[in-house]
Design a protein around this motif. Structure first.
Motif, short mmCIF file in Angstrom:
data_model
loop_
_atom_site.label_atom_id
_atom_site.label_comp_id
_atom_site.label_asym_id
_atom_site.label_seq_id
_atom_site.Cartn_x
_atom_site.Cartn_y
_atom_site.Cartn_z
N THR A 196 9.72 52.49 69.48
CA THR A 196 9.13 51.36 68.70
C THR A 196 10.52 51.48 67.80
OG1 THR A 196 8.19 53.01 67.12
CG2 THR A 196 6.81 51.87 68.64
N ASP A 197 10.47 50.26 66.78
CA ASP A 197 11.53 50.01 65.82
C ASP A 197 11.71 51.30 64.92
OD1 ASP A 197 12.55 47.87 67.17
OD2 ASP A 197 11.62 46.60 65.96
N SER A 198 10.19 51.58 64.74
CA SER A 198 10.22 52.68 63.45
C SER A 198 10.41 54.04 64.10
CB SER A 198 8.51 52.52 62.97
OG SER A 198 8.47 51.49 62.40
N TYR A 199 10.12 54.29 65.43
CA TYR A 199 10.32 55.57 66.05
C TYR A 199 10.96 55.13 67.44
CZ TYR A 199 7.35 57.84 62.41
OH TYR A 199 6.93 57.96 60.96
N PRO A 200 12.25 55.07 67.62
CA PRO A 200 13.07 54.92 68.75
C PRO A 200 12.80 56.60 69.49
CG PRO A 200 14.50 54.92 67.04
CD PRO A 200 13.25 54.83 66.37
N VAL A 201 12.91 56.26 70.91
CA VAL A 201 12.65 57.51 71.85
C VAL A 201 13.75 58.63 71.33
CG1 VAL A 201 12.68 58.39 74.03
CG2 VAL A 201 11.49 56.20 73.61
N TRP A 202 14.86 58.03 71.19
CA TRP A 202 15.80 59.26 70.56
C TRP A 202 15.34 59.90 69.51
CZ3 TRP A 202 18.30 59.57 66.11
CH2 TRP A 202 18.47 58.30 65.22
N TYR A 203 14.74 59.23 68.32
CA TYR A 203 14.29 59.78 67.11
C TYR A 203 13.02 60.91 67.71
CZ TYR A 203 13.17 60.33 62.17
OH TYR A 203 12.80 60.59 60.99
N SER A 204 12.19 60.19 68.14
CA SER A 204 11.01 61.14 68.69
C SER A 204 11.21 62.11 69.46
CB SER A 204 9.94 60.22 69.42
OG SER A 204 9.50 59.13 68.64
N THR A 205 12.49 62.20 70.27
CA THR A 205 12.88 63.14 71.10
C THR A 205 13.66 64.38 70.10
OG1 THR A 205 13.22 62.04 72.81
CG2 THR A 205 14.31 64.08 72.69
N ALA A 206 14.27 63.90 68.97
CA ALA A 206 14.61 65.02 68.25
C ALA A 206 13.69 65.51 67.44
CB ALA A 206 15.46 63.99 67.08
N ILE A 207 12.60 64.92 67.17
CA ILE A 207 11.33 65.68 66.27
C ILE A 207 11.00 66.45 67.25
CG2 ILE A 207 9.16 65.01 65.34
CD1 ILE A 207 10.36 62.35 64.14
N VAL A 208 10.72 66.17 68.57
CA VAL A 208 10.13 67.21 69.38
C VAL A 208 10.89 68.52 69.14
CG1 VAL A 208 9.94 67.53 71.92
CG2 VAL A 208 9.37 65.43 71.14
N GLY A 209 12.18 68.37 69.39
CA GLY A 209 13.03 69.59 69.19
C GLY A 209 12.84 70.41 67.85
N GLY A 210 12.58 69.47 66.63
CA GLY A 210 12.15 70.11 65.56
C GLY A 210 10.84 70.89 65.67
N ASN A 211 9.87 70.30 66.19
CA ASN A 211 8.59 70.97 66.45
C ASN A 211 8.94 72.46 67.17
OD1 ASN A 211 6.81 67.88 66.91
ND2 ASN A 211 7.28 69.10 64.99
N ILE A 212 9.68 72.38 68.12
CA ILE A 212 10.09 73.46 69.02
C ILE A 212 10.77 74.61 68.30
CG2 ILE A 212 11.32 74.26 70.95
CD1 ILE A 212 9.08 72.72 72.10
N VAL A 213 11.55 74.34 67.21
CA VAL A 213 12.20 75.24 66.33
C VAL A 213 11.22 75.63 65.32
CG1 VAL A 213 13.71 75.37 64.30
CG2 VAL A 213 14.32 74.03 66.42
#
Length: 128
Positions: free
Chosen positions: A90-107
């Motif tokens: 989405t415009d609010s959460y493009p996939v690249w941004y959501s993917t970066a958040i996935v990594g933040g969750n992993i950390v």
């Protein structure tokens, strides 16, 4: 190191195709695979399917809802990276941004560090 991680996503991952961005999200989610229950493993299989350019909107929404129902009131859950990996583009959460958040969750889960995820992302980028 967190700043380098975000810079990598903003400058390089952002330019990839959605499929390539989802491959990174899937690789991040694989880091928690052994600790997932059946619901989590089902969601992980769906994340893998998203790497083939298919977006299964209803299935993703259903899994996100089921995973969100089981989130604790506080803190990061093993389900958190899966929820973000299943987000639509989405415009609010493009996939690249959501993917970066996935990594933040992993950390946040203590499974990896930003430096390790930056290295993993650069390794994936070199194969793209």
């Amino acid at each position: 190191m967190e700043q380098q991680y975000w810079e990598l996503f903003e400058t390089k991952v952002r330019l990839l195709t959605e499929r390539q961005q989802r491959i990174i999200a899937y690789q991040f989610c694989l880091l928690v695979e052994t600790d997932l229950d059946d619901l989590g493993k089902g969601a992980l299989m769906l994340v893998q399917q998203l790497t083939s350019d298919q977006f299964l909107s209803e299935e993703c929404a259903s899994y996100r809802e089921q995973l969100q129902e089981k989130l604790p009131d506080e803190g990061t859950s093993l389900y958190s990276p899966l929820i973000w990996a299943l987000m639509p583009n989405t415009d609010s959460y493009p996939v690249w941004y959501s993917t970066a958040i996935v990594g933040g969750n992993i950390v946040d889960l203590g499974v990896s560090s930003f430096m390790e995820l930056t290295d993993l992302t650069e390794k994936i980028l070199s194969g793209v």
